[in-house]
Design an enzyme around this catalytic site. Structure first.
Site, PDB file in Angstrom:
ATOM      1  N   ASP A 261       8.177  28.717  58.952  1.00 35.63           N
ATOM      2  CA  ASP A 261       6.737  28.466  58.967  1.00 35.63           C
ATOM      3  C   ASP A 261       6.313  27.903  60.315  1.00 35.63           C
ATOM      4  O   ASP A 261       6.819  26.850  60.719  1.00 35.63           O
ATOM      5  CB  ASP A 261       6.365  27.452  57.883  1.00 35.63           C
TER       6      ASP A 261
ATOM      7  N   HIS B  52      13.077  32.108  56.619  1.00 34.22           N
ATOM      8  CA  HIS B  52      11.622  32.022  56.665  1.00 34.22           C
ATOM      9  C   HIS B  52      11.210  30.788  57.454  1.00 34.22           C
ATOM     10  O   HIS B  52      11.429  29.660  57.020  1.00 34.22           O
ATOM     11  CB  HIS B  52      11.037  31.975  55.259  1.00 34.22           C
TER      12      HIS B  52
ATOM     13  N   ASP C 244       5.749  34.996  51.588  1.00 33.85           N
ATOM     14  CA  ASP C 244       5.211  33.666  51.314  1.00 33.85           C
ATOM     15  C   ASP C 244       3.694  33.550  51.281  1.00 33.85           C
ATOM     16  O   ASP C 244       3.184  32.541  50.813  1.00 33.85           O
ATOM     17  CB  ASP C 244       5.774  32.647  52.322  1.00 33.85           C
TER      18      ASP C 244
END
Length: 962
Positions: free
Chosen positions: A144, A142, A256
């Site tokens: 960001d 993941h 998320d």
């Protein structure tokens, strides 16, 4: 028959039997008493009989309590989405609503043991004898695009290394797989690699070892983002994928975002996706779904009575998407199978039991320990197909992690294969692999997933920690986000019209040589990607560190400035192509074509400054608007450039506002709502400075306090522009400590415990205020609208920016204007929110009467904004754009440029006219609207009650290909 109906019959039957039995008992007791005393009925003992009746009434009361207990017990055991009767017309099951789940749940949060927020999971061991457990371990990282570091810093420090290692490590073993979501990072990395590496990427995609999931520019926030921006970032990502890789995403991955919206699922389904995975859902809802084995469902739109909008959704059952919370219910055990945490590394297990490298000596014990977690997790789903993710934030940076994870898990998988008595088949997989297997198993079993309507706000990850603050955090940037959105849309439309007119003018499909089309298109692309990047779930949410927020804001601001240049240039060239300078081919009457936007351009001469104004109406409706400009003399005069006639104008002073400001009660009375009060929740020892302005264009009241300025303005305009009250606030809480500032609207609308807020400005969602939930749980995202209503009236608050909204008491709406938090909230950011700025917020308050109730769709009550509210919101979010040209410019005498001969229907919105390259994408949105209110006089636009809008509207793009 539905269980609810069975319950009603059962309870009714118990009650009837009880009453009949008691009556019979009364008769027998009366008869026995008479016989025992040898008395005749005329001489019965009334006192004795009264005692018997009292006793029977007591028994009847006990019986009623028993029936109520039985009813409550059945309701608690009933799933919220029991398979209901199928619609006779289309054979579609009725969907159930998440609101009913909230009414059902106690939200008591007992300790569930190893799975703290859940319950103990048991199994016999033979459940998989006939249908073996089929497990897909899905590696992911993941990334960001901005949180603790900026987008560029993350890319340089981590992301590019992850993707470089991906090429090497996936190529080493065809059994290895991985998914990737963030196209913003992937496209940046693609620009840095050579053709040989690009071919490896394509080969991995073809082989199914690499899957691009969702395909958006970012993993977008689903609470604050407007659906224009959600769709635009999805288009930007999908077009990049198609142009460079030639593939199309089929599965969504949203692990998320802090809550989930059905608006996003609708866009994903429209983009061709069939399946999706979500994670951040209230822990009590997860627990409930896990008990019912309904963590996988068909997510349906509340307003859709058919199944065409359904998307298959998998909800992760546990606390997080990291490895300790994905293999099974016990994080202390699952952490032992995160081989990135092997002893000697930088990361360890908080439960102080480290992972062990898999060897021949321990493989059996390790495999059986892991299999136990897999089996427990499998018991939460209907199907024996199990999805387990392997990853976390910015995982697989180092080559050593790739080796540790893949090699150790492969040894475990090999052990499973060598022991068929375990009845498990485990392998690395992608989301497509998993959903394909799930669909195959469901089809073979002849079962279908349950259906569900609603959204997953407000999210809580534990205890009473509700994530509602980010609906308001950093409101300055939320407002800047919407400014860029409006500017980008206007620029897209005007640029598309200008280039189309140039091609038509030349007749050979080319543009005018002096027009900087390539440079403008680059600015458009940068603007799109700046807006898209900010939709990241740590961008528009306001949940990133201060330097990251500054980076986002810089991108937004520079994009607005660059797009204004494109707007100015496009308008300049469009007006230079005046019909007096060339011959129109009357067989192709461009100006008479029903094109997608009634762009109104006209010239006003300010005699004191000798300036020309070009005013662009970016909406699809002809409208009356107020244009504000600053002049240096009170003697300014405004005339129409074509007729020379004076135009209605109002000269107002520009006040030097107090640095800090606030508001006071303001009351409006009319036939609809007898009382409306608007005031920020604020106390001050100093009285406010109050100004009252009156004029032919508008009248307003402005109240100035220390921490904000509050203004209420009424425009004296014809049409829908004069039907609402404008509310504006200028807030400054930079001197405060741990403070929130709210605006409350109080009315006498009998709304009970219900109100409505919009989801991404795309649809309305009912909200319920429940006494069993804490205060912070009752705030919901408001992207652009919220309303209260009863049987006779409605109060709608339309907003130009996203904020948190609640209705804590009947007849009231409460909006959080700004918040300031000095300390960290222990959720990873490592700082408070103290970078507050002087921030403006803008609203329209609309009062309407109502005739009739809500529309029923598929058994669910659906509410929409009225047509008047839609048009008011449109004007609020897309104000006229003013461009100034100096008197020495080479513009000819200006004329109105009207591509539309009339407005589009009221319920049809031109979402965008987007230029990918030499083509143009026309995006139209037909809005649902409430028919229970109709303004007087009627709106000056049409609407269609038929299923399809006039075909001509959908063929408007034809003129662009001349």
């Amino acid at each position: 028959m539905k269980r609810s109906r069975v319950l009603a019959v059962l309870v009714g039957g118990v009650f009837i039997v009880a009453v009949m039995s008691l009556n019979r008992m009364l008769e027998l007791m009366q008869g026995a008493g008479l016989k025992q005393r040898g008395e005749t009925p005329a001489g019965q003992d009334l006192s004795h009989l009264q005692q018997k009746i009292d006793r029977l009434e007591h028994l009847l009361s006990d019986n009623n309590r028993l029936v109520a207990t039985l009813r409550d017990s059945l309701l608690q055991r009933k799933a919220p989405w029991e398979t209901g009767p199928k619609d006779g017309a289309n054979g579609v099951q009725h969907a159930n609503d998440l609101l009913d789940v909230y009414d059902l749940l106690p939200f008591d949060n007992p300790d569930g043991g190893a799975w703290k927020q859940g319950f103990e999971i048991r199994y016999q061991g033979n459940e998989w004898d006939e249908q073996p457990l089929e497990l897909f371990l899905v590696p992911h990282s993941h990334n960001d695009p901005g949180w603790l570091k900026t987008f560029d810093s993350y890319y340089q420090d981590q992301t590019k290394h992850i993707l470089n290692n991906m090429l090497i490590k996936l190529s080493e073993d065809s059994r290895r797989k991985m998914i990737w979501a963030e196209i913003s990072f992937f496209s940046k990395w693609w620009n840095d690699i050579d053709d040989q590496k690009r071919e490896i990427v394509k080969r991995l995609l073809r082989a199914g070892q690499l899957e691009l999931v969702t395909g958006g520019w970012v993993m977008a926030d689903e609470a604050n983002s407007h659906y224009f921006a959600l769709l635009d970032q999805l288009i930007e990502g999908h077009q990049w994928i198609q142009r460079h890789l030639g593939v199309k995403p089929s599965s969504g991955w949203a692990v998320d975002p802090f809550g989930h919206s059905p608006s996003m699922t609708y866009l994903l389904k429209g983009a061709g996706l069939r399946d999706m995975v979500i994670q951040r859902v209230h822990y009590a809802v997860k627990k409930h779904f896990a008990k019912q084995q309904t963590l996988e469902f068909l997510w349906r739109q509340s307003w859709d009575s058919s199944s065409r909008s359904d998307i298959t959704c998998h909800m992760m059952p546990f606390y997080s998407y990291d490895v300790p919370h994905t293999c099974g219910p016990n994080p202390a055990i699952c952490c032992q199978f995160d081989f990135h945490r092997l002893p000697g590394g930088r990361v360890s297990c908080p439960w102080r039991i480290p992972p062990q490298p898999i060897t021949e000596q321990n493989v059996q014990e390790r495999a059986l320990l892991l299999l136990d977690q897999y089996r427990q997790k499998s018991r939460l789903f209907h199907s024996p197909v199990l999805l387990v993710s392997l990853g976390d934030d910015f995982r697989f940076v180092e080559s050593s992690e790739w080796d540790a994870q893949f090699s150790n898990y492969q040894k475990l998988f090999d052990y499973f294969d060598q022991h068929p008595e375990l009845h498990v088949k485990a392998r690395f997989g992608t989301l497509s692999d998993y959903f394909k297997a799930l669909r195959r198993r469901l089809t073979a079993a002849g079962t279908t997933l349950p259906t569900l309507r609603g959204d997953f706000f407000t999210y809580s990850d534990r205890d009473d920690h509700y994530w509602s603050g980010y609906f308001t955090s950093r409101p300055f940037y939320k407002r800047l986000d919407r400014t860029l959105e409006a500017t980008l849309r206007a620029t897209e439309i005007l640029f598309s019209l200008t280039t189309a007119e140039m091609r038509r003018y030349r007749g050979d499909g080319h543009l005018v040589a002096d027009f900087p089309a390539h440079q403008h298109f680059q600015r458009l692309t940068t603007g799109r990607r700046s807006l898209a990047l900010f939709q990241h779930h740590d961008g528009v949410t306001g949940t990133a560190r201060d330097p990251v927020v500054v980076d986002y804001g810089t991108r937004l601001f520079h994009s607005i400035l660059n797009l204004r240049q494109v707007l100015q240039s496009s308008a300049h060239w469009l007006l230079l192509l005046d019909k007096s300078q060339y011959h129109y081919d009357q067989s192709k009457p461009f100006l008479k074509m029903v094109t997608p936007d009634p762009i109104t351009s006209f010239k006003m001469i300010l005699c004191s400054l000798f300036l020309s104004l070009i005013i662009f109406n970016p909406t699809e409706q002809l409208r009356t608007s107020v244009i504000s400009i600053v002049v240096d003399s009170p003697d300014a005069r405004v005339v129409d450039a074509q007729t020379g006639q004076p135009m209605t104008a109002q000269i107002s002073a520009v006040w030097e506002e107090p640095t800090l400001a606030s508001a006071e009660d303001f009351q409006v009375k009319n036939e609809l709502v007898q009382s409306i009060k608007i005031f920020p929740l604020y106390s001050s020892s100093e009285p406010p400075l109050v100004r009252v302005s009156r004029g032919p264009v508008f009248s307003d009241i402005t109240s100035c306090f220390r921490h904000f300025t509050h203004r209420v303005r009424l425009y004296h305009l014809e049409g829908h522009a004069g039907k609402s009250l404008e509310i504006s606030n200028m807030v400054d809480i930079r001197s405060e400590v741990n403070r929130e500032l709210a605006m409350r609207i109080v009315s006498n609308v009998a709304s009970g415990n219900r109100f409505y807020s919009d989801l991404n400005s795309f649809q309305m969602q009912q909200r319920r205020t429940l006494a069993k939930l804490p205060l912070q749980a009752h705030f919901y995202p408001m992207t652009s609208a919220s309303f209260l209503q009863d049987e006779t009236s409605r109060v709608s608050l339309l907003s130009a920016q996203s904020q948190a909204v609640a209705s804590l008491r009947p007849g009231e709406l409460e909006v959080i204007l700004d918040r300031r938090l000095q300390q960290d909230d222990n959720l990873g950011l490592g700082q408070g929110i103290t970078d507050n700025k002087l921030t403006a917020s803008l609203y329209q308050l609309l009062l309407e009467d109502r005739r009739g109730g809500a529309q029923e769709v598929g058994g669910a009550s659906v509410q929409h904004l009225s047509l008047l509210a839609h048009l008011t919101s449109l004007s609020l979010c897309h104000p006229p754009i003013t461009m100034v040209a100096t008197s020495d410019s080479q513009l000819p005498k200006l004329r109105p440029f009207l591509p539309l001969q009339s407005s589009l229907p009221c319920d049809v919105h031109l979402l965008n006219l987007r230029t990918p390259s030499q083509e143009v994408a026309l995006l139209l949105h037909r809005k649902g609207f409430d028919c229970s209110s109709a303004p007087e006089p009627p709106l000056q636009c049409s609407w269609s009650a038929h299923e399809e809008v006039d075909t001509l509207i959908y063929l408007l793009y034809v003129f662009l290909y001349y």
